[in-house]
Design a protein around this motif. Structure first.
Motif, PDB file in Angstrom:
ATOM      1  N   MET A   1       0.847  -1.167   0.000  1.00 27.16           N
ATOM      2  CA  MET A   1       0.000   0.000   0.000  1.00 27.16           C
ATOM      3  C   MET A   1       0.894   1.232   0.000  1.00 27.16           C
ATOM      4  N   SER A   2       0.478   2.218  -0.739  1.00 26.74           N
ATOM      5  CA  SER A   2       1.251   3.450  -0.851  1.00 26.74           C
ATOM      6  C   SER A   2       0.698   4.512   0.086  1.00 26.74           C
ATOM      7  N   GLY A   3       1.596   5.256   0.691  1.00 30.94           N
ATOM      8  CA  GLY A   3       1.188   6.353   1.550  1.00 30.94           C
ATOM      9  C   GLY A   3       1.313   7.703   0.880  1.00 30.94           C
ATOM     10  N   ARG A   4       1.802   7.697  -0.367  1.00 30.10           N
ATOM     11  CA  ARG A   4       2.001   8.955  -1.097  1.00 30.10           C
ATOM     12  C   ARG A   4       1.502   8.806  -2.520  1.00 30.10           C
ATOM     13  N   LEU A   5       1.109   9.920  -3.077  1.00 32.50           N
ATOM     14  CA  LEU A   5       0.706   9.986  -4.470  1.00 32.50           C
ATOM     15  C   LEU A   5       1.527  11.078  -5.131  1.00 32.50           C
ATOM     16  N   TYR A   6       2.223  10.723  -6.199  1.00 27.31           N
ATOM     17  CA  TYR A   6       3.091  11.682  -6.891  1.00 27.31           C
ATOM     18  C   TYR A   6       2.424  12.152  -8.173  1.00 27.31           C
ATOM     19  N   PHE A   7       2.459  13.450  -8.400  1.00 23.86           N
ATOM     20  CA  PHE A   7       2.005  14.036  -9.653  1.00 23.86           C
ATOM     21  C   PHE A   7       3.247  14.572 -10.358  1.00 23.86           C
ATOM     22  N   GLU A   8       3.965  13.682 -10.977  1.00 17.58           N
ATOM     23  CA  GLU A   8       5.219  14.005 -11.650  1.00 17.58           C
ATOM     24  C   GLU A   8       5.129  13.528 -13.088  1.00 17.58           C
ATOM     25  N   GLU A   9       6.032  14.016 -13.907  1.00 16.97           N
ATOM     26  CA  GLU A   9       6.109  13.498 -15.263  1.00 16.97           C
ATOM     27  C   GLU A   9       6.501  12.026 -15.197  1.00 16.97           C
ATOM     28  N   LEU A  10       6.020  11.268 -16.142  1.00 16.40           N
ATOM     29  CA  LEU A  10       6.398   9.867 -16.197  1.00 16.40           C
ATOM     30  C   LEU A  10       7.571   9.710 -17.155  1.00 16.40           C
ATOM     31  N   SER A  11       8.749   9.839 -16.599  1.00 14.92           N
ATOM     32  CA  SER A  11       9.966   9.600 -17.362  1.00 14.92           C
ATOM     33  C   SER A  11      10.803   8.622 -16.556  1.00 14.92           C
ATOM     34  N   LEU A  12      11.711   7.949 -17.217  1.00 13.66           N
ATOM     35  CA  LEU A  12      12.565   6.991 -16.525  1.00 13.66           C
ATOM     36  C   LEU A  12      13.316   7.667 -15.384  1.00 13.66           C
ATOM     37  N   GLU A  13      13.867   8.841 -15.649  1.00 11.62           N
ATOM     38  CA  GLU A  13      14.648   9.543 -14.633  1.00 11.62           C
ATOM     39  C   GLU A  13      13.803   9.908 -13.421  1.00 11.62           C
ATOM     40  N   ARG A  14      12.585  10.411 -13.630  1.00 12.56           N
ATOM     41  CA  ARG A  14      11.733  10.824 -12.517  1.00 12.56           C
ATOM     42  C   ARG A  14      11.278   9.622 -11.702  1.00 12.56           C
ATOM     43  N   VAL A  15      10.910   8.541 -12.373  1.00 13.70           N
ATOM     44  CA  VAL A  15      10.489   7.337 -11.645  1.00 13.70           C
ATOM     45  C   VAL A  15      11.657   6.780 -10.838  1.00 13.70           C
ATOM     46  N   LEU A  16      12.863   6.793 -11.414  1.00 15.57           N
ATOM     47  CA  LEU A  16      14.027   6.314 -10.667  1.00 15.57           C
ATOM     48  C   LEU A  16      14.323   7.194  -9.461  1.00 15.57           C
ATOM     49  N   ASP A  17      14.093   8.502  -9.586  1.00 17.84           N
ATOM     50  CA  ASP A  17      14.248   9.397  -8.434  1.00 17.84           C
ATOM     51  C   ASP A  17      13.290   9.000  -7.312  1.00 17.84           C
ATOM     52  N   ILE A  18      12.050   8.729  -7.672  1.00 13.01           N
ATOM     53  CA  ILE A  18      11.033   8.357  -6.675  1.00 13.01           C
ATOM     54  C   ILE A  18      11.369   6.999  -6.063  1.00 13.01           C
ATOM     55  N   VAL A  19      11.801   6.045  -6.882  1.00 15.30           N
ATOM     56  CA  VAL A  19      12.186   4.719  -6.378  1.00 15.30           C
ATOM     57  C   VAL A  19      13.355   4.847  -5.401  1.00 15.30           C
ATOM     58  N   GLU A  20      14.322   5.692  -5.751  1.00 16.14           N
ATOM     59  CA  GLU A  20      15.475   5.898  -4.856  1.00 16.14           C
ATOM     60  C   GLU A  20      15.029   6.500  -3.520  1.00 16.14           C
ATOM     61  N   PHE A  21      14.094   7.442  -3.561  1.00 12.31           N
ATOM     62  CA  PHE A  21      13.617   8.105  -2.350  1.00 12.31           C
ATOM     63  C   PHE A  21      12.739   7.181  -1.507  1.00 12.31           C
TER      64      PHE A  21
END
Length: 108
Positions: A1-21
């Protein structure tokens, strides 16, 4: 279950940033249309665990040539189709009486 919802561009770099965080156990590729489908294999290739349908199967279904080849191997009938890369070829092939589908994002 997710506790956050991100409204970001869907790019490889942005998703990897979120995965890292967030450091999730895995990522679900389910919403957003073609973009997440097209990101599944690159995410998998850099070590992100994809939950659900495997990235290889998503890619196999998204790649028209691979999908057509699989249908041929299974003996499944499919309508005739061709890939065109110019407006002239598209106009020429549109005379067949079949629908023409334009898919600009799958280019080189």
């Amino acid at each position: 279950m997710s506790g956050r919802l991100y409204f970001e561009e869907l790019s490889l770099e942005r998703v990897l940033d979120i995965v890292e965080f967030e450091k999730p156990e895995g990522v679900i590729i389910s919403t957003g249309g073609q973009i997440p489908n097209n990101l599944s294999l690159p995410l998998h290739q850099v070590g992100v665990k994809i939950l659900g349908t495997s990235p290889d199967n998503i890619d196999r279904a998204e790649d028209r040539h691979a999908f057509s080849k699989m249908l041929d191997a299974l003996g499944v009938d499919q309508p005739g189709w061709t890939e065109v890369t110019t407006l002239e070829l598209a106009e020429e092939n549109s005379q067949s009486g079949l629908f023409v589908v334009c898919d600009a994002h799958r280019g080189a």
